[in-house]
Design a protein around this motif. Structure first.
Motif, short mmCIF file in Angstrom:
data_model
loop_
_atom_site.label_atom_id
_atom_site.label_comp_id
_atom_site.label_asym_id
_atom_site.label_seq_id
_atom_site.Cartn_x
_atom_site.Cartn_y
_atom_site.Cartn_z
N ASN A 251 0.80 -1.22 0.00
CA ASN A 251 0.00 0.00 0.00
C ASN A 251 0.83 1.27 0.00
O ASN A 251 0.35 2.32 -0.38
CB ASN A 251 -0.94 0.01 1.20
N ASN A 252 2.08 1.21 0.43
CA ASN A 252 2.92 2.39 0.48
C ASN A 252 3.69 2.63 -0.82
O ASN A 252 4.45 3.57 -0.91
CB ASN A 252 3.91 2.30 1.65
N GLY A 253 3.54 1.76 -1.80
CA GLY A 253 4.15 1.97 -3.09
C GLY A 253 5.60 1.56 -3.20
O GLY A 253 6.28 1.95 -4.14
N PHE A 254 6.13 0.79 -2.27
CA PHE A 254 7.50 0.30 -2.43
C PHE A 254 7.49 -1.21 -2.53
O PHE A 254 6.53 -1.87 -2.17
CB PHE A 254 8.41 0.78 -1.27
N GLN A 255 8.58 -1.75 -3.08
CA GLN A 255 8.68 -3.19 -3.26
C GLN A 255 9.41 -3.79 -2.06
O GLN A 255 10.30 -3.17 -1.48
CB GLN A 255 9.43 -3.51 -4.54
N LEU A 256 9.00 -5.00 -1.73
CA LEU A 256 9.59 -5.71 -0.60
C LEU A 256 10.20 -7.00 -1.10
O LEU A 256 9.53 -7.80 -1.74
CB LEU A 256 8.50 -6.01 0.44
N GLU A 257 11.48 -7.19 -0.83
CA GLU A 257 12.16 -8.42 -1.21
C GLU A 257 12.17 -9.37 -0.03
O GLU A 257 12.53 -8.98 1.09
CB GLU A 257 13.59 -8.11 -1.65
N LEU A 258 11.78 -10.61 -0.26
CA LEU A 258 11.76 -11.64 0.78
C LEU A 258 12.65 -12.79 0.33
O LEU A 258 12.22 -13.68 -0.40
CB LEU A 258 10.33 -12.12 1.04
N PRO A 259 13.92 -12.80 0.76
CA PRO A 259 14.83 -13.87 0.35
C PRO A 259 14.34 -15.24 0.83
O PRO A 259 13.67 -15.34 1.86
CB PRO A 259 16.16 -13.51 1.04
N GLN A 260 14.67 -16.27 0.08
CA GLN A 260 14.21 -17.63 0.36
C GLN A 260 14.55 -18.07 1.77
O GLN A 260 13.72 -18.64 2.47
CB GLN A 260 14.82 -18.60 -0.66
N ASP A 261 15.77 -17.81 2.23
CA ASP A 261 16.18 -18.27 3.56
C ASP A 261 15.42 -17.54 4.67
O ASP A 261 15.17 -18.11 5.73
CB ASP A 261 17.69 -18.14 3.76
N VAL A 262 15.02 -16.32 4.45
CA VAL A 262 14.25 -15.57 5.44
C VAL A 262 12.78 -15.96 5.38
O VAL A 262 12.09 -16.00 6.41
CB VAL A 262 14.42 -14.05 5.23
N ALA A 263 12.29 -16.30 4.21
CA ALA A 263 10.87 -16.65 4.01
C ALA A 263 10.48 -17.87 4.83
O ALA A 263 9.31 -18.02 5.21
CB ALA A 263 10.59 -16.89 2.54
N GLN A 264 11.42 -18.74 5.14
CA GLN A 264 11.13 -19.93 5.93
C GLN A 264 10.77 -19.57 7.36
O GLN A 264 10.08 -20.31 8.04
CB GLN A 264 12.33 -20.88 5.93
#
Length: 105
Positions: free
Chosen positions: A8-21
């Motif tokens: 909603n704030n208009g920025f992109q969020l990266e979620l690396p695979q190792d953190v996504a777990q």
């Protein structure tokens, strides 16, 4: 895993695979100084003599307060959808998930 979805704030969020777990934590210790709040998330299991810190998050006081507000809002939404979250009987001002005074390991 990268996400290209904008929030909603208009920025992109990266979620690396190792953190996504993610990391499971059932215990948190919060400390602060005049300039920072430190949140240590730990996993403590019955029969083990100590907890292991799995993640540490350091926040400015303003961000800590925003986190508190966001948690309150999300808990209200959760309870509206799924019902009240019940907290088992525990001693006042404790967040210990296990009773360490009983049993043997």
């Amino acid at each position: 895993m990268d996400t290209n979805d904008s929030n909603n704030n208009g920025f992109q969020l990266e979620l690396p695979q190792d953190v996504a777990q993610g990391e499971y934590a059932n215990f948190a210790i919060i400390t602060h100084s005049s300039s920072d709040f430190i949140l240590d998330f730990a996993r403590i299991l019955p029969g083990l003599p100590k907890a292991t810190v799995k993640s540490r998050v350091i926040l400015a006081p303003e961000h800590a307060k925003r986190l508190l507000q966001a948690l309150n809002e999300n808990i209200m939404r959760y309870e509206n959808e799924f019902g009240r979250i019940q907290i088992p009987n525990q001693e006042p001002r404790t967040a210990m998930p296990f009773d360490f005074g009983k049993g043997d390991a």
